[in-house]
Every structure is written in structure tokens, then in C-alpha cells.
Design an enzyme around this catalytic site. Structure first.
Site, PDB file in Angstrom:
ATOM      1  N   LYS B  78     -16.383 -23.429   9.246  1.00  0.00           N
ATOM      2  CA  LYS B  78     -16.382 -22.069   9.795  1.00  0.00           C
ATOM      3  C   LYS B  78     -17.129 -21.141   8.840  1.00  0.00           C
ATOM      4  O   LYS B  78     -16.971 -21.231   7.627  1.00  0.00           O
ATOM      5  CB  LYS B  78     -14.927 -21.605   9.956  1.00  0.00           C
ATOM      6  CG  LYS B  78     -14.757 -20.230  10.596  1.00  0.00           C
ATOM      7  CD  LYS B  78     -13.264 -19.860  10.678  1.00  0.00           C
ATOM      8  CE  LYS B  78     -13.046 -18.545  11.404  1.00  0.00           C
ATOM      9  NZ  LYS B  78     -11.595 -18.189  11.477  1.00  0.00           N
ATOM     10  N   SER B 153     -10.006 -17.133  16.135  1.00  0.00           N
ATOM     11  CA  SER B 153     -11.364 -16.797  15.737  1.00  0.00           C
ATOM     12  C   SER B 153     -12.213 -18.004  15.362  1.00  0.00           C
ATOM     13  O   SER B 153     -13.440 -17.914  15.328  1.00  0.00           O
ATOM     14  CB  SER B 153     -11.321 -15.854  14.522  1.00  0.00           C
ATOM     15  OG  SER B 153     -10.721 -16.516  13.412  1.00  0.00           O
ATOM     16  N   SER B 177      -5.700 -18.594  14.501  1.00  0.00           N
ATOM     17  CA  SER B 177      -7.134 -18.812  14.691  1.00  0.00           C
ATOM     18  C   SER B 177      -7.602 -20.254  14.561  1.00  0.00           C
ATOM     19  O   SER B 177      -8.767 -20.537  14.820  1.00  0.00           O
ATOM     20  CB  SER B 177      -7.933 -17.951  13.704  1.00  0.00           C
ATOM     21  OG  SER B 177      -7.940 -16.620  14.140  1.00  0.00           O
TER      22      SER B 177
END
Lengths: 96, 487, 484
Positions: B78, B153, B177
Site C-alpha cells: 500500500k 482505504s 481499512s
């Protein structure tokens, strides 16, 4: 929740955010709604309840006073928008 | 053998047997990313050149008789975890072009284990969001339905793993997330106990809640990744010095006698009936495998959302104060020094600004006690809920999200409805528990549903094993999305 | 200042701690005036994304020492907080500091004023924090930021508003500096900015309990500037009030050459620092064991030394203060006393002869090859009459340069004083006999020639004769020749 335009302007100033009038109006409304929602915490009796600032109980996490290598200066300055004389260059800060 | 459809642990074992090479696996991933990621948008940065170099190096090490827990396995990270020499944006324009001189601890661990870093995946800006629609760059699409969000997210990581664009991935979970996008994308995602994985090099959103977690197609994949990234790091004062168990070895599939608590507060009005049915069926399945099902209560669940939306923005308002255009990131020139900072910070997107405003307000003079102070006390009650529940059960089973993936654009104008997507995940972040999401079915539209399994502090092995038992009995992970190459 | 006002002054002192590495990262603490900018920085003290602080143990120990030395109650439960404000020298946009739970509270310091009066100044709090970077303003416009100082451990010592004049402020600050140096936690170098003193100054009508509007004074780089600036500000405020005006709450600077204060920044509104507990740092608990150990390791502090020197050793207050001023000098003196030296004599020799010799050589007392016991041995030779004072001074100089024992030097240079009366008597008789003209003049009334005869004898012994003995013998022998 009564959040005034002055309140929102004040918060934006504290947070150093340039916001348009439109954004200010938008946030005034949305923040008020979220804070209204947060008001449900008022239902709770929190007297005698200790605050939790940390998720996991640890304490006394210390390091020994030992020097470790610093960054090469070029690496330190690499991501800066502007540099001069090996330093970070910004607009004039009024003399204090 | 279609190398692209192997799971992470299958690929690792194939590499160990010499059935394939890291270069082949890495090239297969790059080819798929080139073919499919235009449609999905899971990657912000593809590090194909360095990935192929790392893969070749891994193959050389392998040929020299070396091994490593992930030697030669291509994974994605990420874009909120810093990567030395690879741009790291946190999904924000304010970090456009930022190249950190350091790796996040979790990335260091991946590299030390021999993994190949394919690239950086999309995220809601500073991990603030539940759909990746708050990314300043583009919205990631759900591989199961490109009209829908992948969750967030860590939506880029979840979508990449689901679409076969990485064998595994790292995300961060501040309020759900990792688990929520895992649920939306039909993969396994785990949020470790706070402190289990170092936060060193993780761009901070909410420091007391942030935690790095792995994504995998299978429970075993997650276990393998967790074993690599977990462990004490003296650079993070909140990192736990506890030993790291062999998570894969803990996957016995035996859940006989395991006490599984079902919290009544997690089956609320407004959740989709198909989600409830699938989760209840999954719990039945655990019972059929020998687990003991117990109803439990987490009475303060209802307060999780307001507590979270005071604490996380408050911490974020301080964490994001460093973005002033002086030391890194772009600068937008203003009338004077202060105005330049204000104009530069206007590069933050709407959700980030909203949370900075909210957090600044919650901490400001005259409001601290009413908002932030109350939230910290209520947080204690929520953490106590979990502590008390784990006195009588080993694992808590619940839905990961009240709904399956929603449509792109559906909730962007209504922050509160967006926040509700995390209503079942964020209470855990306020506590010292850990949790994961494992696929447990699909709705009538074919969208994945996730079962959330929550464990007590540092009980990751226990929830992984419960998930493994379920997955073995109900192998939803074998179902793969069909992604069109062009839209 | 007019009689109707009472001065109300509190001091905030920021002291950098003399650790090797910074407060929260491993960068070296460097001389921020001399070091090349941005060479002692890392991602942590540059506030780069994802970087985390870890507390320097020695900084905590230093802070604890100071808090104990200032008689503070020690907080067992310490919390670090984020103090939020924007400034380009503050890389994270917040300073990690202590807010609600500082390491020390409710301390005090007794200060002796020039007139001899002692005043007790309350210490409100002692807390740990981190220093900021430094800004340089360019002539051509723009400012430069150097983060070498960013993250250097800093101790803030806040007094109660118990101070009443510039002179008291100076006495208090001087004592604080001395204690910090005694504790080995700060060099006290105000020119380099490692010790920064900021008074808050206000006036109120005498007898009133309420506080007047205060101004805060900055840029004070000496104790003289502190005293003068404070007094200037008191007079300025009095004049404003006398004229029926109101003091503006503001930060004022001290102009060192014009010797006046000037307005720097008006505080339009109260700062809103939005303090909250630093989530990146778990609490710090100082248990009893830690506190007891630290207390036991404290050195004898200058106030205690001064009291002992005047009370037990019979020194004057001036001598006591001069000896106690620097810990190394005081400990050298203490060791000399312990080696059997007479305190008063030692004080004289150290404050006069030794200090002069050190000054001439640009050396420090803890950097010389002379042990305190060696000075005592030298002074013993003088006391025994084996060495005269002038020779002893020469010997001390050589001890400093060569590190040799005084007896060795005396022997090598043949400096042993001749006190043998029989030998000297013969020499005196011989000198008188060799100089009949001088004798006649002496007997004729020029009695001052006695000294001339003494000088001749001393010259004959190359200065080694005991002058007191020679003096007596010459007087006796001349008297025997006739009326003096």
C-alpha cells in the site's frame, strides 16, 4: 450543534488551511452533523472512567544515549521544494 | 500450471521445488497488471524494473542454495508504507513526487524475507476513507464489479490480490481499512494487534490506531505474510516485544471446543439480509466443525463510530501538520510564508481537510473535554467490552461490513453514510484486539461477503486457525473474479 | 520605578541537555552555532512521514537530576504531549513536550542577593521537551532553515512569579546556570543559546494580589542583558501606567547595543496549542528506586558548599562563593582540605596564585597535573620554614608545567631555605666586617642601611636564606656594634 462561520474560519486558521467560502460553508454543515452524531457520547456516564490514550499498555520504552548516523545532507534536502546554501529555503519569516 | 492463479504459499512452495522461477512469476504479474490494471486501478506506482531485478536476484540466491520465507514471491505494498527510492504518496497530492530515503519496517521485513516488491497500491488519501474514492489520483475498481468500490482505504491492495495482480499485499487498518476491503474484494485480510507490526515508516494517519496488516487469497497466505512482518522494532515505542509464533504451523484446522462468541450488537437493522444470512451460515459451519457458539455482548459498540471519529481526526490533525511544503512535497506559493503554508495545505483533498478540521476542533480550547476527552474515556469502555468478552470466549465472529461493495459515487457526498461502512470494524481498533476478514459467501449480485473473526490481544494464531478451518470447509477463495482486459 | 508598583517577574529558562544524541533520535547533538547546517539530521528530527520518536534515557536522567536539585516533587507518572503550532523551525508541526504531567513540580531555589539577603524563589515546573531548528534571514529576502538543533533535548524550568527586580532575576538565573553546570547537564553557554532565559514581567499596585498585563522578554544573551532588560521593562511599564495607559500583552526583544526593549509580536489572542497525549510514546513511570538512586547520586550543590565553607571552614562569604562557583574548583579545594591543608591558606593560594597561573596558561583546574595533595605538600614546606613564599610561587608554577612533586623541584633547584643560625651568623659577621664604610654610616645614624646589609646576606645565599632569621641576626649584630 451550533457551529458558526466564525468557528469554522477560526479552525481553518488554526489548521493553516486555505479554504474557499464554499468549502467553509460545506464544512460548517458537515462538521455540525458529525458533532451532533458524536453527541451520543453524552448518553454515557463516564465519571470514574480513565481515558485511554494508548491502545496497548506499555511504559518506559527508552533508548540508550547512543549516536547513530545522520542522513547525508543531500538526502536530507532531496525532497525539498527549494534549498540554498545547504539549507531549506522558504519565504521570509518576519524577524522575531 | 497457470502460474498467475497460484496462491502465495503455493507459489512459494513451487519456487522451493524449482517448478518455476521468481522472474517467471514476477513477469506474469507485470503482464497481468499491464493487461488488467487500466480497468481496476489498483497500482499507483508499478516498480516493474526493480521488481524484475529483485526476482532475478532471488533466482540467483535460490540457485546458490539459499531460501527465505518469501524468497522470490512478488507482493504489493500500500502506498502509505514508505519505500526507499520508490515514490510514496499516501494517495495525496501533498506528497506528489516524494521519494523516501527509508523503507517502512514491514517493507524491510518483506525484502529481508526475499520478497519482490511489485509496486505501490492505491489508497484513500492518508488512508482516510472506505472506498479509495478519496485517493487524489484515481478510484480503484472492485474486480468483481467494476462499477463498485473495492472498499478502503487499502482498496488497491485488496483489489490487486483479488484480481491476481499480486500474490499478496500489505495494507494498513486504522478503522477497518484491511478487513473491510478484504470483505468487499473476497480475499483474506488481517488487522494484527496494535503493536504487533512496527509502524516505523508507515505514513501516520491516527497513531494510536494505525496498524499494518496482510492481504492474501487464502488464510495460509495471510499467515505467511504476518509471520514475516510481525515482531518487535525498537524504533517504534509502541511495538510489542512479544515473540512471533509460527502462524502457518498453527493452522491445524481443528476448532473443536473453540468458544466462538456472537455479539448481538453486530447484527443490526440496516444490514443487508444476505450479509446477515451468509455470516450466520458461516457461524453454523464453525459449529458443525465442533466450535461452541456463545452469544456475547459488546454493549458499547454503538459508541464506536463517534469515538473513532473524534480520536482519529484529532490525532490526524497533528500528524498532518508536517505537510507544509518546507522539507518535502510540492509547494504552492502564496502571498507570504504563512499563506504559502495555507495554500500548500489546500492540496489536501476534501475528506482529509474535513478530518483535519474536525480533529482541530475536537482538540481546541473549550472543546477538548467535551469531545476528545470524552472520546478517550468512552474508548476505555469499548476496549473493556472486548476484554470482558474474551473472558468467556476464544474468538468473536461477526460480519465485517453491513453491506457488500457499494457503487462508485454512491456515498461520496454523505460522509456519515460512508463512515457507517466501518461500523463493525472500527471498535476493534479502539481496543487491544486483533481481527481478520475471510470470504464467507456472495450476495445475489455475486459480490463477496466477509466473515470477521476477532481475537484477544496477540491471538492472531487463534483467529487464523478458526478462519482456516472455515476456509477448508467452505473454499470460497477458489472462486475468482473475471476481469475484462479493457473497459 | 515608582514606589506605588510592585514588580512581578517569572522566569522561563530553556536549557539544552548535554546528551550525546538527540531527545528522540540518534543524531548527534552538535554545536548549532558552528556545525555545518543540516548535517546532524535524520528522517525523525526532520519530521518525515512515518517517522517515530524513542525517548533518550539519559535525557530523562538529566531532567530528573535537575528536578531533584531544585527541590521539586517528582511526578512518578510522566506523559509526553503534542504541543501543536505551525512554525518553519518546528518540523512536525508539533513539539513533543510535557504538559499536564511534568517531571518536577513545586520546587524552590534560595537566592542570595548582592546585599547578602536571601530570597526563596518558587519553581513551578520542570519539564522535558525537544528543541526546534534555526532560521536565518537572508538580506536578499527569504529564510533558511537548519534542523541541526531540531530534537535536541531541552529542559524548561519555570519559576513562580516571585522575582521582584532585574537584580533578583540575575541572581536566580545565575544560580540556576551554576546548578545545571554542577549537575553536568548544560554548559551554561548563553552566547551559543544552549541556555535561554525569558522573563515574564508585569507590575501591579503595591498590596494588590491580582496580576497586571505582562510582557515577555526575549533575545537575552547574557545575565547583564537579563538584569538590564528586566529593569528597563519595569521602568517602561511604570511610565505607561503613570501616564494612564495600559500595558500591551506582547513579546518584546532586548536590543543589546541600544539597551532598550522593543515590541516583537503582539499576542492577538491566546495561543491554542491543542495539547494531547503523544500516542507514539507510552507513559514514563519513574519508580521510587529510580528516584532514590538519582537523589543519592546528586553532588553536593553550590549552596551547600558555600554554607559549609563559611560555617565549618571559616572562610569569608566571598571566598566561599568564589570557590564554590565552579564544581571542579570546589572539588579540588575539598580534596586539598581532605589532604590536610589549612582551609584559609588553601583558599588564598587557590583564589590568588593558582587562579593567576591557570589564567596565564589558559588551563582549567581539572586539566592540570597537580593533585590537590601536592599543593598541600608545597604549603607544608612553607609552613616548616623550608621554603620562602616567593620560591613557593615559582615552585607552584613549575608544578603546573611539569607535574613534578614540590620537594623534587625544591631539591633540584637548590631552593631549600637556609635557616641554620650558626651558618647565617658567620655570614652576617663576615658581611659586616667586609663593609666598614657602610657600618660607619649606619653607626652615624643611617639606620636604613640595616636593610642593605640584609640584602647583601640574601644575595650571598642566592636568596635561600630565611629572610626572617637574617633580619633578626643583622639587627642583633649591628646593635652589638653601637647605638642604632
Amino acid at each position: 450543534m451550533n457551529l458558526t462561520h466564525t468557528d469554522v474560519t477560526h479552525i481553518a486558521r488554526l489548521a493553516r488551511l486555505a479554504l474557499t467560502e464554499e468549502e467553509l460553508a460545506h464544512y460548517q454543515e458537515q462538521l455540525a452533523a458529525i458533532l451532533d452524531y458524536a453527541a451520543r457520547l453524552n448518553e454515557l456516564d463516564l465519571s470514574g472512567v480513565a481515558p485511554s490514550a494508548h491502545a496497548v499498555a506499555r511504559q518506559n520504552v527508552l533508548r540508550d544515549d547512543i549516536v547513530t548516523p545522520s542522513l547525508p545532507r543531500d538526502d536530507a534536502l532531496f525532497n525539498a521544494a527549494a534549498t540554498a546554501e545547504g539549507q531549506f529555503l522558504i519565504q521570509a519569516v518576519l524577524e522575531e | 500450471m497457470d502460474i498467475a492463479t497460484l496462491t502465495l504459499t503455493e507459489l512459494r512452495d513451487a519456487l522451493r521445488r524449482g517448478d518455476t522461477t521468481s522472474v517467471a512469476a514476477t513477469q506474469a504479474m507485470i503482464d497481468r497488471i499491464v493487461a488488467y490494471d487500466n480497468a481496476i486501478g489498483s497500482y499507483l506506482t508499478l516498480a516493474d524494473e526493480s521488481a524484475l531485478e529483485q526476482a532475478a536476484a532471488a533466482d540467483r540466491r535460490r540457485a546458490a542454495g539459499e531460501d527465505g520465507p518469501l524468497l522470490g514471491v512478488p507482493v504489493a505494498v500500500k502506498d502509505i508504507l514508505c519505500t526507499a527510492g520508490i515514490p510514496t504518496t499516501a494517495g495525496s497530492k501533498i506528497l506528489d513526487g516524494f521519494i523516501p530515503p527509508y523503507d517502512a519496517h514491514a517493507v524491510e521485513r518483506l525484502i529481508a524475507a526475499g520478497a519482490v516488491i511489485l509496486g505501490k497500491t492505491n489508497t484513500d488519501e492518508f488512508a482516510m476513507g472506505s472506498s479509495t474514492e478519496n485517493s487524489a489520483y484515481f478510484t480503484t475498481r472492485n474486480p468483481w464489479d467494476l462499477e463498485r468500490v473495492p472498499g478502503g482505504s487499502s482498496g488497491g491492495s485488496a483489489a490487486a490480490v483479488a484480481a491476481g495482480l499480486a500474490y499478496g499485499a500489505l495494507g494498513t487498518d486504522t478503522g477497518g481499512s484491511v478487513r473491510q476491503p478484504a470483505s468487499f474484494c473476497g480475499v483474506v485480510g488481517l488487522r494484527p494487534t496494535y503493536g504487533r507490526v512496527s509502524r516505523w515508516g508507515v505514513v501516520a494517519f491516527a497513531s494510536s490506531l494505525d496498524q499494518v496488516g496482510p492481504f492474501g487469497r487464502t488464510v495460509a497466505d495471510c499467515a505467511a505474510l504476518l509471520g514475516v512482518i510481525a515482531g518487535h522494532d525498537p524504533r517504534d515505542s509502541t511495538s510489542l516485544p512479544a515473540p512471533v509464533p509460527d502462524y502457518e504451523a498453527a493452522l491445524t484446522g481443528d476448532v473443536r471446543g473453540l468458544r466462538v462468541g456472537v455479539p448481538r450488537e453486530y447484527f443490526i437493522e440496516g444490514m443487508e439480509p444476505e450479509v446477515e444470512a451468509a455470516v450466520r451460515a458461516a457461524i453454523e459451519q464453525l459449529a458443525a466443525l465442533g466450535a461452541e457458539i456463545v452469544e456475547v455482548s459488546l454493549p458499547h459498540t454503538h459508541y464506536g463510530l463517534p469515538v473513532y471519529y473524534l480520536i482519529a481526526p484529532a490525532e490526524a490533525s497533528a500528524n498532518l501538520a508536517r505537510y507544509d511544503g518546507t522539507r518535502f512535497g510540492p509547494r504552492v506559493a502564496g502571498a507570504d510564508m504563512i499563506d504559502t503554508v495555507r495554500q500548500t495545505r489546500a492540496l489536501f483533498g476534501p475528506e482529509v481537510k474535513r478530518r483535519i478540521m474536525l480533529g482541530t476542533y475536537a482538540l481546541s480550547a473549550g472543546y477538548y473535554d467535551e469531545y476528545y476527552g470524552r472520546a478517550l474515556r468512552a474508548r476505555t469502555l469499548i476496549a473493556d467490552d472486548f476484554r470482558r468478552a474474551f473472558e468467556s470466549v476464544d474468538v468473536i465472529a461477526a460480519p465485517t461490513s453491513p453491506t457488500t461493495a457499494f457503487r462508485v459515487g454512491e456515498r461520496v457526498d454523505d460522509p456519515l453514510s460512508m463512515y457507517l461502512a466501518d461500523v463493525f470494524t472500527l471498535p476493534l481498533n479502539l481496543s487491544a484486539a486483533c481481527g481478520l476478514s475471510v470470504p464467507c459467501g456472495v450476495d445475489s449480485g455475486g459480490l463477496p461477503i466477509g466473515l470477521q473473526l476477532i481475537g484477544d490481544t496477540l491471538q492472531e494464531a487463534r483467529i487464523l486457525n478458526a478462519a482456516y478451518a472455515y476456509e477448508t470447509a467452505r473454499p470460497w477463495h477458489r472462486r475468482l473474479p473475471v476481469v475484462p482486459a479493457e473497459v | 520605578m515608582a514606589e506605588q508598583y510592585e514588580a512581578v517577574i517569572g522566569l522561563e529558562i530553556h536549557a539544552e541537555l548535554l546528551t550525546e544524541s538527540k531527545m528522540f533520535c540518534g543524531c548527534r547533538v552538535v554545536d548549532s552555532v558552528a556545525a555545518t547546517p543540516n548535517t546532524a539530521v535524520c528522517p525523525v528530527c526532520l519530521g518525515m512521514p512515518g517517522m517515530l520518536p524513542v525517548i533518550n534515557r539519559r535525557a530523562v536522567e538529566f531532567a530528573l537530576r535537575v528536578a531533584l536539585a531544585l527541590g521539586c516533587d517528582i511526578q512518578p507518572h510522566n506523559i509526553f504531549a503534542r504541543k501543536n503550532y505551525f512554525y518553519p523551525d518546528l518540523p512536525k508541526g508539533y513539539q513533543i513536550s510535557q504538559y499536564e504531567l511534568p517531571i518536577g513540580r513545586h520546587g524552590h531555589l534560595d537566592v542570595t542577593l548582592p546585599g547578602g539577603e536571601t530570597r526563596r524563589i518558587g519553581i513551578r515546573r520542570v519539564h522535558m521537551e525537544e528543541d526546534t531548528g534555526k532560521l536565518t534571514h537572508l538580506e536578499r529576502g527569504g529564510s533558511l532553515v537548519d534542523y541541526n538543533r531540531s530534537g535536541v533535548p531541552l529542559l524548561e524550568i519555570v519559576s513562580e512569579p516571585d522575582i521582584r527586580s532585574g537584580e533578583e532575576a540575575r541572581a536566580y538565573a545565575t544560580r540556576i546556570r551554576q546548578i545545571l553546570r554542577y549537575l553536568g547537564v548544560n554548559s551554561g553557554d548563553m552566547e551559543k543559546g544552549v541556555l535561554r532565559i525569558e522573563p515574564n514581567i508585569s507590575l501591579r499596585p503595591r498590596g494588590s494580589q491580582a496580576f497586571g498585563t505582562r510582557t515577555e522578554l526575549k533575545n537575552l544573551n547574557s545575565f547583564r542583558a537579563l538584569a538590564e532588560g528586566t529593569d528597563y521593562e519595569l521602568a517602561r511599564q511604570a511610565a505607561v501606567l503613570d501616564a494612564g495607559g495600559q500595558v500591551t500583552q506582547e513579546t518584546r526583544g532586548w536590543h543589546d547595543t541600544r539597551r532598550e526593549t522593543f515590541s516583537q509580536r503582539a499576542k492577538e489572542e491566546a495561543e491554542d496549542y491543542r495539547y494531547f497525549a503523544e500516542p507514539d510514546l507510552p507513559p514514563l513511570t519513574l519508580d521510587d528506586n529510580w528516584i532514590v538512586t538519582a537523589r543519592a547520586a546528586l553532588p553536593e550543590l553550590p549552596q551547600a558548599k558555600e554554607a559549609r565553607y563559611t560555617g565549618q571552614l571559616g572562610l569569608s562569604p566571598g571566598e566561599a562563593a568564589a570557590l564554590a562557583d565552579d564544581r571542579a574548583v570546589a572539588e579540588w579545594f575539598d580534596a586539598a582540605v581532605a589532604a590536610g591543608g589549612a582551609p584559609k591558606t588553601l583558599a588564598n593560594w587557590i583564589l590568588n596564585d593558582l587562579f593567576r597561573l591557570l589564567n596565564e596558561r589558559g588551563r582549567r583546574i581539572d586539566d592540570i597535573p597537580v593533585a590537590p595533595a601536592a599543593l598541600v605538600a608545597l604549603l607544608d614546606l612553607v609552613a616548616q620554614g623550608a621554603l620562602n613564599l616567593n620560591s613557593a610561587r615559582d615552585v607552584l608554577a613549575e608544578m603546573l608545567d611539569s607535574g613534578r612533586a614540590p620537594a623534587d623541584i625544591v631539591a633540584a633547584r637548590g631552593l631549600t631555605q637556609i635557616s641554620d643560625e650558626a651558618a647565617l651568623l658567620a655570614l652576617v659577621e663576615q658581611t659586616i666586617a667586609d663593609n666598614p664604610d657602610a657600618l660607619a654610616n649606619y653607626l652615624g645614624g643611617k639606620t636604613a642601611l640595616l636593610g642593605w646589609f640584609v640584602g647583601q646576606v640574601m644575595r650571598a645565599t642566592r636568596g635561600q636564606a630565611n629572610p626572617a632569621v637574617v633580619n633578626r641576626l643583622v639587627a642583633e649584630r649591628l646593635a652589638a656594634r653601637g647605638p642604632g
